[in-house]
Write a protein that holds these residues in place. Structure first.
Motif, short mmCIF file in Angstrom:
data_model
loop_
_atom_site.label_atom_id
_atom_site.label_comp_id
_atom_site.label_asym_id
_atom_site.label_seq_id
_atom_site.Cartn_x
_atom_site.Cartn_y
_atom_site.Cartn_z
N THR A 114 0.84 -1.21 0.00
CA THR A 114 0.00 0.00 0.00
C THR A 114 0.87 1.25 0.00
O THR A 114 0.56 2.21 -0.69
CB THR A 114 -0.94 0.02 1.23
OG1 THR A 114 -0.20 -0.36 2.37
CG2 THR A 114 -2.11 -0.87 1.03
N GLU A 157 0.97 9.76 9.31
CA GLU A 157 -0.35 9.32 9.80
C GLU A 157 -0.97 8.35 8.81
O GLU A 157 -0.47 8.16 7.71
CB GLU A 157 -1.26 10.55 9.97
CG GLU A 157 -0.80 11.43 11.11
CD GLU A 157 -1.49 12.80 11.11
OE1 GLU A 157 -2.39 13.01 10.28
OE2 GLU A 157 -1.10 13.63 11.95
N GLY A 208 1.49 -3.96 4.33
CA GLY A 208 1.04 -2.62 4.73
C GLY A 208 -0.47 -2.52 4.84
O GLY A 208 -1.01 -1.45 5.09
P1 AMP Z 1 4.52 2.18 4.40
O1 AMP Z 1 5.52 2.34 3.30
O2 AMP Z 1 3.79 0.86 4.37
O3 AMP Z 1 5.09 2.48 5.77
O4 AMP Z 1 3.38 3.28 4.13
C1 AMP Z 1 3.70 4.66 4.01
C2 AMP Z 1 2.50 5.51 4.40
O5 AMP Z 1 1.38 5.20 3.55
C3 AMP Z 1 1.96 5.29 5.81
O6 AMP Z 1 2.70 6.02 6.77
C4 AMP Z 1 0.53 5.78 5.67
O7 AMP Z 1 0.46 7.19 5.63
C5 AMP Z 1 0.15 5.28 4.28
N1 AMP Z 1 -0.43 3.90 4.34
C6 AMP Z 1 0.10 2.76 3.85
N2 AMP Z 1 -0.72 1.70 4.08
C7 AMP Z 1 -1.80 2.19 4.72
C8 AMP Z 1 -2.99 1.61 5.23
N3 AMP Z 1 -3.26 0.29 5.13
N4 AMP Z 1 -3.89 2.44 5.86
C9 AMP Z 1 -3.66 3.76 5.97
N5 AMP Z 1 -2.56 4.37 5.51
C10 AMP Z 1 -1.62 3.61 4.89
#
Ligand code: AMP
Length: 219
Positions: A32, A58, A84
Motif C-alpha cells: 500500500t 499518519e 502494509g
Molecule cells: P509504508 O511504506 O507501508 O510504511 O506506508 C507509508 C504511508 O502510507 C503510511 O505512513 C501511511 O500514511 C500510508 N499507508 C500505507 N498503508 C496504509 C494503510 N493500510 N492504511 C492507511 N494508511 C496507509
C-alpha cells in the motif's frame, strides 16, 4: 485455491525485503505504501489527497485504502501478498467481510517480530543515492565518506517519511493502531510469528517453511 497472505510488522521490520522472496514463490506483492507513493509522484487526485497525511506519518482514511485493496482482489486472480494492509482493526474487519463475500479468507499472517530500537535505526538510518539509487544505512552499512555515495560521490538523500520525527510518528501509529492486529489474527489462528532480527536468508527460510508446512519446524 488462491491464497491470501498478510505481512505484518512495524515499519522497518523488513517486510519489503521478505516480500521480494515471497513474490518469487508466485504471490503478487501489494504494497500500500508503494501504491500511494506512486500516486503522489504522479500527482493524481488520490495522490493529492494523501500526500500531506503520508508526510506526517499518519494513516490514510480507511475508506480510501479499503476500496483500493478490494479492487486489487477483484482484478487479480492469483495468490496475493499484502504488505502494509490491513493497518488497523477496522481495516482488518472490513477486509475479512469483503473476502468472505468473494469466498476467500486471510490464510496466513506472517508477523515479523523486531524490536522498536532496531526498526528506528533501520528507518532513520536509511539513505540512498539520487543518481545510482544505491541504498545505505548510516548505522548498519554506511558509505565510506560521511553522506556521499561510494559509486558516484553524490550527496545521499533520505525518503521524507524516513526523517527522524516522521519515523517516531510512524512507530507510534504502528503500536497504537496496527499492533492490536497480532491478537486479532492470533484468535483466528492464522498468525505465524517469525523472528525478524535473524539473518535475511534465515527469515526467508522460516517463512518458506510456514507456507509449506504451516509451521517453522521441518515437516
Ligand atoms: P509504508 O511504506 O507501508 O510504511 O506506508 C507509508 C504511508 O502510507 C503510511 O505512513 C501511511 O500514511 C500510508 N499507508 C500505507 N498503508 C496504509 C494503510 N493500510 N492504511 C492507511 N494508511 C496507509
Amino acid at each position: 485455491m488462491r491464497k491470501i497472505i498478510v505481512l505484518l510488522g512495524a515499519p522497518g521490520s523488513g517486510k519489503g525485503t521478505q516480500a521480494v522472496f515471497i513474490k518469487e514463490m508466485g504471490f503478487k506483492h501489494i504494497s500500500t505504501g508503494e501504491i500511494l507513493r506512486e500516486e503522489v509522484k504522479k500527482g493524481t487526485e488520490l495522490g493529492k489527497r494523501v500526500k500531506s497525511i503520508m508526510e506526517k506519518g499518519e494513516l490514510v482514511s480507511d475508506d480510501i485504502i479499503n476500496e483500493l485493496m478490494f479492487n486489487v482482489v477483484r482484478e487479480n486472480s492469483g495468490g496475493l501478498l499484502f504488505d502494509g494492509y490491513p493497518r488497523n482493526i477496522t481495516q482488518a474487519e472490513s477486509f475479512d467481510e469483503f473476502l468472505k463475500g468473494e469466498n476467500l479468507k486471510v490464510d496466513y499472517v506472517i508477523y515479523l517480530d523486531v524490536s522498536e530500537d532496531i526498526c528506528k535505526k533501520r528507518l532513520s538510518g536509511r539513505f540512498f543515492c539520487p543518481e545510482c539509487k544505491k541504498d545505505y544505512n548510516i548505522y548498519f552499512s554506511p558509505p565510506k565518506n560521511d553522506r556521499l555515495c561510494d559509486n558516484c560521490g553524490k550527496e545521499l538523500i533520505q525518503r521524507d517519511d524516513d526523517k527522524e520525527n516522521v519515523v517516531e510518528e510512524r512507530l507510534k501509529v504502528y503500536f497504537e493502531k496496527t499492533y492490536p492486529l497480532i491478537e486479532y489474527y492470533e484468535k483466528k489462528k492464522v498468525l505465524y510469528r517469525v523472528n525478524g532480527e535473524k539473518d535475511v536468508i534465515e527469515i526467508k527460510e522460516d517463512i518458506e517453511k510456514i507456507l509449506k508446512n504451516g509451521s517453522i519446524k521441518e515437516g
